[in-house]
Scaffold this motif. Structure first.
Motif, PDB file in Angstrom:
ATOM      1  N   GLU A   1      36.440 -29.043  93.551  1.00  0.00           N
ATOM      2  CA  GLU A   1      37.136 -30.117  94.271  1.00  0.00           C
ATOM      3  C   GLU A   1      36.795 -29.928  95.757  1.00  0.00           C
TER       4      GLU A   1
ATOM      5  N   ARG B   1      31.837 -29.565  87.884  1.00  0.00           N
ATOM      6  CA  ARG B   1      32.697 -28.998  86.827  1.00  0.00           C
ATOM      7  C   ARG B   1      31.890 -28.910  85.539  1.00  0.00           C
TER       8      ARG B   1
ATOM      9  N   GLU C   1      32.065 -29.595  82.537  1.00  0.00           N
ATOM     10  CA  GLU C   1      32.810 -30.370  81.532  1.00  0.00           C
ATOM     11  C   GLU C   1      32.118 -30.188  80.187  1.00  0.00           C
TER      12      GLU C   1
ATOM     13  N   PHE D   1      31.620 -41.761  83.521  1.00  0.00           N
ATOM     14  CA  PHE D   1      33.061 -41.552  83.688  1.00  0.00           C
ATOM     15  C   PHE D   1      33.359 -40.073  83.935  1.00  0.00           C
TER      16      PHE D   1
ATOM     17  N   THR E   1      31.250 -36.551  84.382  1.00  0.00           N
ATOM     18  CA  THR E   1      29.955 -35.875  84.442  1.00  0.00           C
ATOM     19  C   THR E   1      30.148 -34.481  85.036  1.00  0.00           C
TER      20      THR E   1
ATOM     21  N   GLN F   1      33.429 -36.839  95.140  1.00  0.00           N
ATOM     22  CA  GLN F   1      34.857 -37.121  95.306  1.00  0.00           C
ATOM     23  C   GLN F   1      35.144 -37.661  96.701  1.00  0.00           C
TER      24      GLN F   1
ATOM     25  N   GLU G   1      38.427 -37.392  98.925  1.00  0.00           N
ATOM     26  CA  GLU G   1      39.768 -36.799  98.911  1.00  0.00           C
ATOM     27  C   GLU G   1      40.349 -36.804 100.317  1.00  0.00           C
TER      28      GLU G   1
ATOM     29  N   TYR H   1      48.831 -26.706  90.910  1.00  0.00           N
ATOM     30  CA  TYR H   1      49.292 -26.791  92.294  1.00  0.00           C
ATOM     31  C   TYR H   1      50.267 -27.936  92.536  1.00  0.00           C
TER      32      TYR H   1
ATOM     33  N   GLU I   1      41.952 -42.333  83.990  1.00  0.00           N
ATOM     34  CA  GLU I   1      42.267 -42.082  85.403  1.00  0.00           C
ATOM     35  C   GLU I   1      41.137 -42.520  86.326  1.00  0.00           C
ATOM     36  N   LEU I   2      41.516 -43.272  87.351  1.00  0.00           N
ATOM     37  CA  LEU I   2      40.565 -43.620  88.414  1.00  0.00           C
ATOM     38  C   LEU I   2      40.756 -42.684  89.597  1.00  0.00           C
TER      39      LEU I   2
ATOM     40  N   GLU J   1      48.120 -35.721  98.328  1.00  0.00           N
ATOM     41  CA  GLU J   1      46.669 -35.806  98.169  1.00  0.00           C
ATOM     42  C   GLU J   1      46.253 -36.995  97.295  1.00  0.00           C
TER      43      GLU J   1
ATOM     44  N   GLY K   1      37.224 -40.495  92.529  1.00  0.00           N
ATOM     45  CA  GLY K   1      35.834 -40.181  92.194  1.00  0.00           C
ATOM     46  C   GLY K   1      34.948 -41.395  92.459  1.00  0.00           C
TER      47      GLY K   1
HETATM   48  N1  GAP Z   1      41.703 -32.287  94.306  1.00  0.00           N
HETATM   49  C1  GAP Z   1      42.325 -32.886  93.181  1.00  0.00           C
HETATM   50  C2  GAP Z   1      41.378 -33.255  92.143  1.00  0.00           C
HETATM   51  O1  GAP Z   1      40.218 -32.887  92.177  1.00  0.00           O
HETATM   52  P1  GAP Z   1      41.171 -34.541  89.876  1.00  0.00           P
HETATM   53  O2  GAP Z   1      42.136 -35.494  89.226  1.00  0.00           O
HETATM   54  O3  GAP Z   1      40.681 -33.408  89.069  1.00  0.00           O
HETATM   55  O4  GAP Z   1      41.918 -34.060  91.192  1.00  0.00           O
HETATM   56  C3  GAP Z   1      40.094 -36.465  91.276  1.00  0.00           C
HETATM   57  O5  GAP Z   1      39.935 -35.353  90.416  1.00  0.00           O
HETATM   58  C4  GAP Z   1      39.195 -37.591  90.854  1.00  0.00           C
HETATM   59  O6  GAP Z   1      37.843 -37.145  90.776  1.00  0.00           O
HETATM   60  C5  GAP Z   1      39.487 -38.168  89.464  1.00  0.00           C
HETATM   61  O7  GAP Z   1      40.506 -39.132  89.507  1.00  0.00           O
HETATM   62  C6  GAP Z   1      38.161 -38.782  89.074  1.00  0.00           C
HETATM   63  O8  GAP Z   1      38.013 -40.070  89.649  1.00  0.00           O
HETATM   64  C7  GAP Z   1      37.170 -37.846  89.736  1.00  0.00           C
HETATM   65  N2  GAP Z   1      36.650 -36.871  88.752  1.00  0.00           N
HETATM   66  C8  GAP Z   1      37.228 -35.708  88.351  1.00  0.00           C
HETATM   67  N3  GAP Z   1      36.460 -35.076  87.449  1.00  0.00           N
HETATM   68  C9  GAP Z   1      35.374 -35.858  87.270  1.00  0.00           C
HETATM   69  C10 GAP Z   1      34.195 -35.746  86.453  1.00  0.00           C
HETATM   70  N4  GAP Z   1      33.974 -34.694  85.684  1.00  0.00           N
HETATM   71  N5  GAP Z   1      33.279 -36.750  86.507  1.00  0.00           N
HETATM   72  C11 GAP Z   1      33.475 -37.822  87.317  1.00  0.00           C
HETATM   73  N6  GAP Z   1      34.552 -37.969  88.104  1.00  0.00           N
HETATM   74  C12 GAP Z   1      35.493 -37.008  88.090  1.00  0.00           C
END
Ligand code: GAP
Length: 449
Positions: A156, A188, A190, A198, A200, A205, A207, A255, A272-273, A312, A316
């Protein structure tokens, strides 16, 4: 279960993205690499415009938020202190037969890779008990690969903001409530990525950490939920496909004491957006204790010293781009043919104006080139096209979301008047060349979904 029309919409979008240069499979000539994508000429423009829209709203037009660009690789202690080394995990199960790995909390969405009509475990393989799997990518710094040099790619962008809290506070002389915004890549590992871009492994990000006096936490949380929801409406997303959803206790990140997701109704269901989270003083306090540097605010008037609470909003970029494309995708029958258009907000469209000479003679190409460079000088992105019938040229621009096409014909050469054709209504206006820039700018400002 997905409706057939939803599967078809996703397939159509993926195909359009590749064909027209929005999104390509990464490393495609080597067979690709799991859920990693590259953005082509139009995709990169769409991403850039989304980021500009966000930055303008969150930073440029406000006097209480400033920007930051922190490093992707930070001291590994950051991630131990933030709780990510211990707690940034997904529960995973393995299929003992096909060896595939699935998220235990998303089993109903997953398919067996060997038999895609079956869910995990239905292929006859037994699933293991869930195990915690850390999502951070590890790498090493320095010339020697040793355990001492292990670092992480940030999962993040937020932590870079907390680390710079004091630097920004002292250099910019802000006082709570104030915010620090950052746009950048996060990573990440994933395990069950899918649904195009959606989810990856590498993504961008946007933020913003908003530091507030603790007593103002609830009021600012309410403010940012509303403000961020409105931003998506202003981008032109379908209000019927947007909602706010509060996390229940079991979903909250380590957190957070409260999080609301802004969700969109995707072809595969609500997703989630963006998340708006109350991070309290968790991060600043943890980093203060671990580093020995007090990350606090001293109020000179009251002589009060306190650790601010943090709200916060975290979004994404890639996910927003995919959402904009899905939401904008529109098909209709025109003259016995299917017309595909992307009804994107004009400020997001990768090309703002298509410029066409009606025919390739009688001075029309020269005049069209002149108008095109004039628009470019006015900071509008253009695309010049003189190939094929005019109707076909319009359709090609409709398909990539170009809101306006300007046609140069005999009247332009004689009287300096062009035809402006609108993407959504297909209506046409006659506009004097000298008024063209203003006409387009006003149209963009007045655009409504
Ligand atoms: N700092 C808080 C945080 O990172 P999160 O909900 O894990 O929160 C925020 O991530 C946003 O980042 C998500 O709402 C999404 O839009 C985007 N996001 C998170 N993981 C993603 C992934 N693996 N691929 C694409 N977008 C991602």
């Amino acid at each position: 279960m997905l409706e057939h029309s939803d599967v078809v919409l996703m397939e159509k979008l993926v195909s359009l993205c590749k064909r027209r240069g929005f999104v390509f499979q990464s490393s495609e000539i080597y067979g690709g690499i799991g859920n990693t994508y590259d953005y082509g000429p139009l995709g990169v423009e769409l991403l850039r415009r989304i980021k500009d829209f966000w930055w303008a709203r969150m930073v440029t037009t406000r006097d209480d938020i400033v920007g930051l660009d922190s490093a992707i690789i930070q001291n590994p202690k950051v991630w131990e202190t933030s709780g990510h080394v211990a707690g940034f995990t997904d529960p995973m199960v393995d299929c003992k037969k096909c060896k595939a790995r699935f998220r235990a909390d998303k089993l109903s969405d997953a398919r067996c890779p060997e038999r895609p009509s079956k869910r995990p475990g239905e292929c006859g393989g037994e699933l293991t008990e869930p195990r915690a799997f850390n999502l951070m990518f590890k790498t090493t710094v320095g010339a020697v690969e040793s355990t001492g040099s292990v670092v992480y790619l940030r999962p993040e962008t937020a932590q870079g903001i907390f680390l710079n809290f004091l630097n920004v506070l002292t250099s910019s002389r802000l006082k709570p409530p104030f915010g620090i915004a950052q746009i950048g890549k996060s990573f990440r590992n994933e395990i069950t990525p899918g649904n195009f871009v959606f989810r990856t492994r590498e993504f961008e990000q946007m933020e913003m950490e908003f530091f507030v006096p603790p007593a103002q936490n609830d009021q600012w949380f309410a403010y940012w939920r509303k403000e961020r929801f409105q931003w998506y409406l202003d981008l032109g997303l379908d209000p019927n496909k947007l909602r706010l959803r509060d996390h229940d206790q079991t979903e909250l990140a380590h957190y957070s004491t409260g999080t609301t997701d802004i969700e969109y109704l995707y072809p595969f269901g609500w997703g989630e957006l963006e998340g708006v989270a109350c991070r309290t003083d968790f991060d600043l306090k943890r980093h203060s204790a671990a580093s020995g540097t007090e990350l606090v605010y001293f109020e000179p008037e009251t002589k009060e010293r306190y650790t601010p609470y943090v709200i916060e909003p975290a979004a994404g970029v890639n996910r927003i781009a995919m959402t904009m494309l899905l939401d904008a995708y529109f098909e209709e029958q025109v003259d016995g043919e299917t017309r595909v258009s992307l009804r994107l907000h004009p400020a997001l469209a990768p090309i703002t104006v298509g410029v066409f000479p009606l025919v390739k003679k009688e001075g029309m190409p020269e005049k069209a080139r002149e108008i095109e460079s004039e628009l470019r000088r006015g900071n509008m992105s253009t695309f010049y096209d003189e190939k094929a019938a005019i109707g076909r040229r319009y359709r090609r621009q409709d398909e990539v979301g170009t809101p306006y096409c300007v046609t140069v014909d005999g009247e332009t050469v004689k009287n300096d008047v062009v035809t402006v054709r609108h993407r959504d209504s297909m209506l046409q206006d006659k506009v004097p060349v000298r008024e063209l820039r203003g006409f387009l700018a006003q149209n963009m400002a007045n655009w409504k979904r």
